[in-house]
Structure formats: C-alpha cells, structure tokens
Design a protein around this motif. Structure first.
Motif, mmCIF file in Angstrom:
data_model
loop_
_atom_site.group_PDB
_atom_site.id
_atom_site.type_symbol
_atom_site.label_atom_id
_atom_site.label_comp_id
_atom_site.label_asym_id
_atom_site.label_seq_id
_atom_site.Cartn_x
_atom_site.Cartn_y
_atom_site.Cartn_z
ATOM 1 N N GLU A 1 13.716 4.663 -2.539
ATOM 2 C CA GLU A 1 13.208 3.843 -1.414
ATOM 3 C C GLU A 1 11.801 4.559 -1.094
ATOM 4 O O GLU A 1 10.947 3.501 -0.810
ATOM 5 N N ARG A 2 11.256 5.636 -1.508
ATOM 6 C CA ARG A 2 9.722 5.846 -1.430
ATOM 7 C C ARG A 2 8.958 5.416 -2.525
ATOM 8 O O ARG A 2 7.983 4.965 -2.387
ATOM 9 N N TYR A 3 9.556 5.344 -3.545
ATOM 10 C CA TYR A 3 8.701 4.914 -4.708
ATOM 11 C C TYR A 3 9.060 3.877 -5.642
ATOM 12 O O TYR A 3 8.880 3.571 -6.810
ATOM 13 N N VAL A 4 9.645 2.986 -5.019
ATOM 14 C CA VAL A 4 9.798 1.518 -5.593
ATOM 15 C C VAL A 4 9.202 0.568 -4.653
ATOM 16 O O VAL A 4 9.364 0.558 -3.540
ATOM 17 N N ARG A 5 8.160 -0.510 -5.318
ATOM 18 C CA ARG A 5 7.811 -1.518 -4.289
ATOM 19 C C ARG A 5 8.577 -2.549 -4.055
ATOM 20 O O ARG A 5 9.164 -2.918 -5.011
ATOM 21 N N THR B 1 -3.611 9.520 -3.395
ATOM 22 C CA THR B 1 -2.615 9.532 -2.354
ATOM 23 C C THR B 1 -2.033 8.260 -1.849
ATOM 24 O O THR B 1 -0.889 8.266 -1.610
ATOM 25 N N GLU B 2 -2.820 7.240 -1.806
ATOM 26 C CA GLU B 2 -2.384 6.082 -1.234
ATOM 27 C C GLU B 2 -1.890 5.260 -2.438
ATOM 28 O O GLU B 2 -1.149 4.152 -2.129
ATOM 29 N N SER B 3 -2.084 5.378 -3.756
ATOM 30 C CA SER B 3 -1.446 4.775 -4.837
ATOM 31 C C SER B 3 -0.586 5.492 -5.706
ATOM 32 O O SER B 3 -1.043 6.101 -6.678
ATOM 33 N N PHE B 4 0.788 5.311 -5.564
ATOM 34 C CA PHE B 4 1.562 6.110 -6.454
ATOM 35 C C PHE B 4 2.069 5.020 -7.665
ATOM 36 O O PHE B 4 1.663 3.948 -7.592
ATOM 37 N N SER B 5 2.690 5.841 -8.424
ATOM 38 C CA SER B 5 3.262 5.213 -9.656
ATOM 39 C C SER B 5 4.744 4.733 -9.369
ATOM 40 O O SER B 5 5.449 5.850 -9.455
ATOM 41 N N ALA B 6 5.024 3.493 -9.260
ATOM 42 C CA ALA B 6 6.355 3.235 -8.939
ATOM 43 C C ALA B 6 7.349 3.570 -10.155
ATOM 44 O O ALA B 6 6.989 3.534 -11.278
ATOM 45 N N PHE B 7 8.586 3.554 -9.720
ATOM 46 C CA PHE B 7 9.537 3.650 -10.581
ATOM 47 C C PHE B 7 9.601 2.735 -11.686
ATOM 48 O O PHE B 7 9.626 1.519 -11.600
#
Length: 168
Positions: A164-168, A58-64
């Motif tokens: 915005e949510r899934y790019v670091r 939940t804390e670590s998504f796969s960025a675009f």
C-alpha cells in the motif's frame, strides 16, 4: 527537496525514472550476450552489463517493481535507503543501504536477486540518497515490470502495509 539532491540532479544530469527517483546511465557494456547464452526468460540478446546513478529523496520513493537480472546497489552519499524485497517464496526482507560507519545496520552494497519484487525509500525526513545500480545482463525496459497494486496485494496479502505504501 533537499538542496544537495537538487545539486546532484543538475550536476549529474539525472532524469525522472518511471519507478520514482532520478537516474542516468553511466555505463553500458559493448559486449552482447546472445539469447542462447541467457536464461530462458530473456527472449532476445542483451548487453553484458550496465550501471546507473540513482537518486531518491524523502518525497520520491522507488515503487515496487521487478527485474529479470540481478541488481547490485552501491551507496555513494546522503541518508540510508531501505530496500523492501518480496522474494518468490513470499518472504519479506528489508536491507539498509548506506554508510555502516554512521548506521551499523547498513551496508555499502546490497544485492536484489532477479525476479524479486522490490521497492526502496529514504526514510529520514528532508533527505536524499545517491546510489549506483549495476545489472548483469544490462538493464533493458523489456525486463522491467512495475507492480500493479491489486495484483501484488492478491499475491502477497501478508505484505499489504508495504505494498500500500510503495505502489503508485
């Protein structure tokens, strides 16, 4: 982090991945495909195929990011993963990868076409997902591009919420 996620990370000897999550290569073909047998965007020869374990929390998504080869995801354990795909024609597609017996909207497998921007996230609180990813031709960091937020926002402003949510 969920205790089962920690267990998988240790037991499967997973390492942090630059896009987020944890991984370990489990298969690499011994067959090499010459660059002349591949689409023009491959500058050099590649191994025919590769596979990894990939764990998200939940804390670590796969960025675009995007790849130059098709990628097939396989669900193994944990919660459903939502894939966010931005196709070259600008359409956004979401795919749920998980157990269809517990989530009728999910599928055990999902295909991400080459040259498609995509991100992935486990949206269930305090959870994880263990998947496998298979590429043909094989994964090579030369074929991996992590998205830059401003560039992606300029190109696809209609998908700004997810960018915005899934790019670091």
């Amino acid at each position: 982090m969920h205790p089962k996620a920690q267990h998988y990370i240790q037991h499967l000897q997973l390492e942090a991945h630059p896009e987020g999550g944890y991984f370990r290569r489990t298969y690499q073909s011994s067959l090499t495909l010459p660059s002349t047998a591949l689409p023009k965007h491959f500058k050099e020869s590649r191994l025919a195929a590769s596979a990894i374990y990939f764990l998200l929390t939940t804390e670590s998504f796969s960025a675009f990011h995007q790849l130059q080869a098709d990628e097939l995801w396989h669900f193994y354990a944990g919660s459903t993963v939502t894939l966010y795909l931005i196709h070259p024609d600008s359409t956004l597609q979401t795919i749920e990868v998980g157990d269809p017996l517990t989530n009728p909207n999910a599928s055990f497998q999902a295909l991400i076409p080459a040259q498609t921007w995509f991100a992935a996230a486990v949206t269930t609180a305090d959870s994880y997902a263990l998947v496998g990813c298979t590429l043909a031709p094989a994964f090579d960091f030369e074929d991996f591009e992590l998205a830059e937020k401003q560039t992606l926002l300029q190109q696809y402003p209609q998908h700004s919420t997810w960018i915005e949510r899934y790019v670091r």
